[in-house]
Scaffold this motif. Structure first.
Motif, PDB file in Angstrom:
ATOM      1  N   GLN A 212      48.546  61.839  31.263  1.00 33.91           N
ATOM      2  CA  GLN A 212      49.423  60.977  30.477  1.00 33.91           C
ATOM      3  C   GLN A 212      49.557  61.534  29.070  1.00 33.91           C
ATOM      4  N   LEU A 213      50.787  61.542  28.560  1.00 31.69           N
ATOM      5  CA  LEU A 213      51.083  61.955  27.191  1.00 31.69           C
ATOM      6  C   LEU A 213      51.508  60.702  26.419  1.00 31.69           C
ATOM      7  N   PRO A 214      50.562  60.032  25.743  1.00 29.33           N
ATOM      8  CA  PRO A 214      50.901  58.775  25.053  1.00 29.33           C
ATOM      9  C   PRO A 214      52.018  58.986  24.036  1.00 29.33           C
ATOM     10  N   GLU A 215      53.034  58.141  24.098  1.00 27.23           N
ATOM     11  CA  GLU A 215      54.197  58.350  23.228  1.00 27.23           C
ATOM     12  C   GLU A 215      53.840  58.250  21.753  1.00 27.23           C
ATOM     13  N   ALA A 216      52.832  57.442  21.410  1.00 30.35           N
ATOM     14  CA  ALA A 216      52.442  57.303  20.004  1.00 30.35           C
ATOM     15  C   ALA A 216      51.810  58.574  19.452  1.00 30.35           C
ATOM     16  N   LYS A 217      51.358  59.469  20.339  1.00 26.19           N
ATOM     17  CA  LYS A 217      50.704  60.701  19.906  1.00 26.19           C
ATOM     18  C   LYS A 217      51.640  61.909  19.936  1.00 26.19           C
ATOM     19  N   LEU A 218      52.871  61.718  20.380  1.00 22.56           N
ATOM     20  CA  LEU A 218      53.827  62.824  20.444  1.00 22.56           C
ATOM     21  C   LEU A 218      54.435  63.079  19.068  1.00 22.56           C
TER      22      LEU A 218
END
Length: 225
Positions: A212-218
């Protein structure tokens, strides 16, 4: 160092010579102290020791230290504020945590540590088409198909052994695992892309996983030509 007081500086170890150099510089009670790559000739263990000593002395004496380095770990360890430069231009001046988590551009992001980079195109608000599939991002506007680079730090990936149906979750395969003592690095094949994951967990992952690539960390930046 006191037992070595009668020994010429040329006969001291590298770490001891660096301490002598710092002491000589501090003896004049300067208002500003310039250090240009002061740890470049030391091995890893001595670099860690001496940079802690420099940081402690700077805090104790209150002297402003201008510390030049190409090592982001050194920069974050000793500095209260960091200026990143490229080709003679100041790119960003911020506290270490802000530079790491909110870099102003791709160059700053890369200097401050490892990144997973994805080529992306935003055709509709909040969604980017990337190397691994469609990503939901915190990017509210549509950009008419313009290209972007989307980055995420290796420690911000999240792994599971079963699909959890979360946003920005993709199936991948573990291709390598590297144990580095206090951390473990994985290479994960997702489609045609290799993603790096850094973890402190001793829980071992093998075979098929879900990333998972958390959107808040992109972190989203205009693509560089």
């Amino acid at each position: 160092m006191e037992p070595l007081g009668d020994r010429p500086a040329s006969l001291l170890s590298g770490g001891q010579q660096q301490r002598v150099a710092v002491a000589r510089a501090l003896a004049t009670d300067p208002k500003v102290l310039l250090m240009d790559e002061p740890l470049s000739n030391l091995d890893a263990r001595l670099r860690e020791q001496v940079r802690h000593e420099i940081s402690r002395l700077a805090g104790k004496t209150g002297i402003t230290v201008l510390y030049v380095t190409h090592d982001q770990i050194e920069a974050m360890a000793v500095a209260s504020r960091i200026a990143t430069l490229a080709r003679g231009e100041i790119l960003q001046v911020s506290a270490p945590v802000e530079l790491y988590e909110q870099p102003a551009n791709v160059n700053v992001a890369q200097f401050m540590g490892s990144m997973n980079w994805l080529q992306g195109r935003i055709d509709q608000p909040g969604v980017a088409k990337t190397d691994v599939g469609d990503l939901k991002i915190l990017e509210p506007r549509s950009n008419g198909g313009k290209r972007f680079l989307i980055g995420i730090r290796p420690e911000h990936l999240r792994l599971s052994r079963a699909c959890e149906g979360k946003t920005n979750e993709f199936e991948g395969t573990i291709s390598s695992r590297t144990f580095l003592g206090d951390q473990i690095w994985y290479e994960i094949q997702v489609g045609e892309k290799i993603l790096l994951w850094k973890t402190m967990s001793s829980d071992k992952f093998e075979g098929t996983v879900y990333v998972q690539l958390p959107e808040a960390k992109l972190q989203v930046f205009p693509a560089q030509d």
